[in-house]
Design an enzyme around this catalytic site. Structure first.
Site, short mmCIF file in Angstrom:
data_model
loop_
_atom_site.label_atom_id
_atom_site.label_comp_id
_atom_site.label_asym_id
_atom_site.label_seq_id
_atom_site.Cartn_x
_atom_site.Cartn_y
_atom_site.Cartn_z
N PHE A 57 28.70 103.20 117.04
CA PHE A 57 29.94 103.48 117.76
C PHE A 57 31.09 103.59 116.77
CE2 PHE A 57 33.81 102.21 120.07
CZ PHE A 57 33.82 103.22 121.03
N TYR A 59 35.13 104.32 116.09
CA TYR A 59 36.42 104.24 116.78
C TYR A 59 37.60 104.52 115.85
CZ TYR A 59 36.04 99.63 114.63
OH TYR A 59 35.86 98.61 113.72
N GLY A 60 37.34 104.57 114.54
CA GLY A 60 38.40 104.81 113.56
C GLY A 60 37.96 105.82 112.54
N SER A 61 37.90 105.41 111.26
CA SER A 61 37.58 106.37 110.20
C SER A 61 36.15 106.89 110.28
CB SER A 61 37.82 105.73 108.82
OG SER A 61 36.96 104.62 108.63
N GLU A 134 31.22 98.95 105.35
CA GLU A 134 31.95 98.19 106.37
C GLU A 134 31.92 96.67 106.15
OE1 GLU A 134 33.79 99.73 108.65
OE2 GLU A 134 33.13 101.66 107.85
#
Length: 244
Positions: A57, A59-61, A134
């Site tokens: 999932f 949601y940003g970069s 991450e």
């Protein structure tokens, strides 16, 4: 003012250990996870894998720079978490002197983003690369979350990087003006916090995903940058009769 030379965040940079090297150079006091700790985190996450294909999932970069190899992408919605600029960054999009902010999934609400399906035969090497990107300092907690199509139908389980509220980098609850200031002024080795925000807005728009909160924030950051530029130009104008 000297402009910081920036690098692009690429697959090759991560494979070569470039992110860890940037931390050692720019924020040596920041404790990063070892390769063994990241590998253990990945093993623990995969041990909890639900049945079915693995989705990621974004949601940003990860929306506009996923970097890993994927087979399919779909608009997806998760419940119980929302997109928020709640992580301080002293490396990449900020410095120790002027930390930037990056996105994380914070508790509460919901979030619409993009789900990427990872091929089974490439799962472990691609996730290992993702963990190096991450899971740098333990600011995120990887979780399996249900992902739903825009019509509400559940289509699978996805790995999502949620915020670790016990991390020293957690910055939830900052005043809105401080969020705007950081995003407008912070700059690090891989670019500015403002460009991170603008690129995320463009990425969401490209997938047809509206986010009025992020769009309003981007407009506020643009205004702050314009005001700063105007004040800087004014300060550079010599006084009448002064020395040229």
């Amino acid at each position: 003012m000297q402009t910081m030379k920036t690098q692009q965040l690429t697959r090759e940079l991560i494979e070569a250990g470039g992110i860890d090297a940037l931390v050692r150079r720019d924020a040596p006091s920041l404790r990063v996870l070892t390769e063994a700790e990241r590998a253990q985190s990945l093993r623990e996450t995969l041990a909890l894998r639900p049945d079915g294909p693995v989705w990621l999932f974004a949601y940003g970069s990860l929306i506009w720079n996923p970097m890993i190899r994927t087979e399919e992408c779909r608009t997806a919605r998760i419940e119980g978490w929302h997109r928020a600029f709640c992580l301080s960054t002293m490396v990449g999009r900020g410095t120790c002197e002027n930390p930037g902010l990056t996105l994380a999934l914070d508790e509460g609400g919901s979030c619409t983003g993009v789900a990427f399906r990872i091929a089974e035969e490439e799962l472990e090497p691609e996730l290992a690369l993702l963990w190096r990107r991450e899971m740098l300092s333990g600011s995120y907690v990887p979780r399996w979350l249900d992902v739903h199509a825009p019509d509400g139908e559940r289509f699978g389980s996805a790995i999502a990087f949620t915020t670790n509220r016990s991390s020293a980098q957690y910055a939830g609850g900052l005043p809105p003006e401080e969020v705007i200031r950081r995003l407008a002024t912070a700059h690090g080795a891989i670019g500015s916090a403002a460009e991170y925000l603008f690129a995320t807005c463009r990425g969401l728009e490209g997938h047809g995903i509206p986010d009025p909160v992020l769009e309003e924030l981007a407009a506020a950051v643009e205004r702050h940058r314009a005001q700063f530029a105007s004040s800087t130009e004014a300060a550079d104008v010599p006084c009448a009769g002064g020395t040229p």
